[in-house]
Design an enzyme around this catalytic site. Structure first.
Site, mmCIF file in Angstrom:
data_model
loop_
_atom_site.group_PDB
_atom_site.id
_atom_site.type_symbol
_atom_site.label_atom_id
_atom_site.label_comp_id
_atom_site.label_asym_id
_atom_site.label_seq_id
_atom_site.Cartn_x
_atom_site.Cartn_y
_atom_site.Cartn_z
ATOM 1 N N ASP A 185 -26.932 -39.479 43.118
ATOM 2 C CA ASP A 185 -27.770 -40.787 42.870
ATOM 3 C C ASP A 185 -28.675 -40.403 41.575
ATOM 4 O O ASP A 185 -29.581 -39.510 41.705
ATOM 5 C CB ASP A 185 -28.615 -40.947 44.146
ATOM 6 C CG ASP A 185 -29.376 -42.375 44.108
ATOM 7 O OD1 ASP A 185 -28.746 -43.327 43.567
ATOM 8 O OD2 ASP A 185 -30.510 -42.505 44.324
ATOM 9 N N GLU A 268 -22.433 -43.121 41.015
ATOM 10 C CA GLU A 268 -22.787 -44.930 41.187
ATOM 11 C C GLU A 268 -22.620 -45.375 39.758
ATOM 12 O O GLU A 268 -23.019 -44.785 38.952
ATOM 13 C CB GLU A 268 -24.126 -45.289 41.616
ATOM 14 C CG GLU A 268 -23.968 -46.506 42.442
ATOM 15 C CD GLU A 268 -25.274 -46.871 43.223
ATOM 16 O OE1 GLU A 268 -25.390 -47.805 44.044
ATOM 17 O OE2 GLU A 268 -26.390 -45.975 42.970
ATOM 18 N N CYS A 321 -27.756 -46.110 56.773
ATOM 19 C CA CYS A 321 -28.140 -44.809 57.139
ATOM 20 C C CYS A 321 -26.995 -43.976 56.839
ATOM 21 O O CYS A 321 -25.802 -44.283 57.390
ATOM 22 C CB CYS A 321 -28.487 -44.747 58.530
ATOM 23 S SG CYS A 321 -28.794 -43.127 59.330
ATOM 24 N N CYS A 340 -34.515 -43.822 60.602
ATOM 25 C CA CYS A 340 -33.538 -44.592 61.210
ATOM 26 C C CYS A 340 -33.815 -44.831 62.642
ATOM 27 O O CYS A 340 -34.128 -43.981 63.430
ATOM 28 C CB CYS A 340 -32.182 -43.839 60.993
ATOM 29 S SG CYS A 340 -30.855 -45.250 61.764
ATOM 30 N N CYS A 343 -30.257 -43.983 64.770
ATOM 31 C CA CYS A 343 -30.126 -42.374 65.269
ATOM 32 C C CYS A 343 -31.235 -41.751 65.397
ATOM 33 O O CYS A 343 -31.291 -40.418 65.751
ATOM 34 C CB CYS A 343 -29.048 -41.945 64.641
ATOM 35 S SG CYS A 343 -29.727 -41.809 62.655
ATOM 36 N N ASP A 350 -33.564 -40.819 48.205
ATOM 37 C CA ASP A 350 -32.428 -40.756 47.318
ATOM 38 C C ASP A 350 -31.171 -39.761 47.748
ATOM 39 O O ASP A 350 -30.136 -40.039 47.531
ATOM 40 C CB ASP A 350 -33.016 -39.784 46.098
ATOM 41 C CG ASP A 350 -34.268 -40.715 45.435
ATOM 42 O OD1 ASP A 350 -33.849 -42.100 45.437
ATOM 43 O OD2 ASP A 350 -35.212 -40.315 44.771
HETATM 44 ZN ZN LIG Z 1 -28.994 -43.642 61.403
#
Ligand SMILES: [Zn+2]
Length: 400
Positions: A185, A268, A321, A340, A343, A350
């Site tokens: 990235d 990307e 995620c 997140c 989870c 990044d």
């Molecule tokens: Zn997650």
């Protein structure tokens, strides 16, 4: 596979004079031929241009000095113009992909100068390189040439340094990779966030850039065609060369490491031209060398038998995620870390994006698990502000 090998050369005083004459002649031939092309309705053929701008021109008193240099670089100059026009027309009609190519321009004395010799115009003699009508030039062989070169270009850059650039045929070297895949990235603050969790900072160009800007201001105040103006031009050119060299060195080292260690390299696709329109960031972005880095990775992947993947710029790499595939939506740029909600993993912005890029690169996307959001605002994804890293404040800062 073709590659370029560039070496620094140190011509003596006489050779510098001869080279200056040669550069002048190739430049005049190019400019004459280009002027002729612009006047005529149909583009003249290379043969016609050579006849008019070289053979016949030599017989006129104004261009008689064209006979004092080797003929080969003059012919190459016309051939280059033909290629430049071909690229321009193909780019305009959409045959050529990538960035738009502009029409050929007139060459100036103050820009980088070059002249190309093909076989017969040069030969390699141990420590030196012989060029037709110039002589044997001392060359700094920083590495051996892998094969017999097919052509060589003599370059004098704006900082008055001389180089030879050879075109050689190289064989791909297939070596086993350590890791399966890597996602990268690219960013401004940290140049590259790797999916391994590593953050690579780019060299700091700030001090050098400040010197350049100061020098440019002074340069603009010098009177035209003065010696002081020329001295200032050289100073700026040297500073810029230093900056360019340090960036190139950094990008080469990073791309070599990334390509030699991994089998699949995913990047990307950035809309750099679009981002350059942002006036606050354009200077910083153009100094980064994202495009240069991508080209290096691509070329080295070909050489080492790696797979190079560029993923779509609309892929939601920073909105998902990387552990569970849960999509939390768009994040404000100031949010560097995310917790997140699905989870419970703590993600660096990044690194998470880089891991997603790697996943898309090898074709593993959490499509099945990707849940669409139902309500407009929610507190499902919890951004962790840098300043309040310890308290996980439940906030929903953005409209999804
Ligand atoms: Zn997650």
């Amino acid at each position: 596979m073709k590659a370029r090998f560039q070496f620094r050369i140190y011509p003596n005083d006489q050779q510098r004079k001869d080279l200056a004459k040669l550069f002048g002649c190739t430049r005049v031939v190019w400019n004459d031929a280009l002027a002729l092309c612009k006047q005529s309705e149909n583009l003249p053929s290379n043969g016609d241009l050579q006849k008019i701008c070289i053979t016949q021109a030599k017989k006129t008193p104004e261009r008689a000095w064209l006979g004092e240099v080797s003929n080969i670089p003059l012919q190459q100059s016309i051939a280059d113009l033909g290629v430049a026009f071909k690229n321009y027309f193909e780019s305009r009609t959409g045959k050529r992909k990538g960035q738009k190519v502009n029409s050929p321009k007139f060459k100036r004395k103050t820009n980088q100068q070059s002249a190309r010799f093909r076989k017969g115009g040069f030969s390699i003699k141990a420590a030196k390189v012989y060029l037709a009508k110039i002589g044997c030039i001392k060359t700094k062989w920083s590495r051996p040439l892998p094969s017999e070169p097919s052509s060589v270009t003599v370059i004098k850059d704006t900082a008055n340094r001389y180089f030879l650039s050879f075109v050689v045929e190289i064989q791909p070297e297939i070596k086993p990779a350590i890791n399966e895949s890597i996602g990268i990235d690219l960013g401004l603050k940290t140049f590259a966030a790797l999916s391994t969790g590593e953050n690579v900072a780019s060299p700091d160009y700030f001090r050098l850039d400040r010197k350049i800007r100061r020098a440019q201001r002074k340069f603009s105040r010098r009177s035209m065609r003065s010696k002081r103006r020329e001295r200032m031009r050289l100073k700026i050119a040297k500073l810029k060369a230093k900056e360019r060299d340090s960036r190139k060195d950094f990008l080469h080292k990073l791309s070599s490491r990334v390509v030699s260690e991994n089998q699949v390299i995913a990047l990307e696709d950035l809309n750099v031209l679009g981002m350059l329109k942002n006036r606050c960031l354009s200077r910083a972005i153009s100094k980064c060398g994202w495009r240069e880095f991508r080209l290096m990775c691509e070329a080295k992947s070909n050489k080492f038998g790696r797979e190079f993947v560029v993923i779509n710029r609309w892929e939601p790499t920073s909105q998902t995620c990387s552990d569970c595939g849960y999509r939390w939506g768009k994040l404000d740029l100031s949010v560097r870390e995310i917790l997140c909600i699905n989870c419970g993993t703590h993600q660096d912005r990044d690194t998470n994006a880089a891991q997603n890029i790697a996943k898309v690169g090898v074709g593993h996307i959490h499509d099945s698990k990707r849940t669409s959001r139902e309500c407009k605002t929610s507190i499902e994804a919890v951004p962790v502000e840098v300043s309040t890293r310890l308290q996980y404040v439940q906030l929903s800062l953005f409209d999804w």
